[in-house]
Design a protein around this motif. Structure first.
Motif: not given
Length: 80
Positions: A14-32
């Motif tokens: 069974a799937t517990l966690i599923e993510g699609h297109g996850l990304s994080v940007d901060a004020s100082w730039g791209h994180i992931y």
């Protein structure tokens, strides 16, 4: 497609966690990101990537402690 639980429990794949297109940007730039992933029950999931803040930020996102800038994250409930 999500796996249906068996009567009296959850299937071992069974799937517990599923993510699609996850990304994080901060004020100082791209994180992931963007990141697509699926974590299933009954095994080991390894997150590997280059040195830096991206892996930690992704783990914080999966734990619910950092909100993704973009993408969709679904964490399914599990009886402990």
């Amino acid at each position: 497609m999500r796996d249906a639980p068996e009567p009296g429990g959850t299937p071992s794949d069974a799937t517990l966690i599923e993510g699609h297109g996850l990304s994080v940007d901060a004020s100082w730039g791209h994180i992931y990101g963007p990141v697509d992933l699926r974590v299933r029950t009954g095994g080991v999931t390894v997150l590997a990537g280059p040195e830096g803040r991206g892996r930690t930020a992704l783990l914080l996102t999966l734990a619910g402690r950092m909100k993704p800038t973009k993408g969709e994250l679904v964490v399914l409930p599990r009886d402990v």
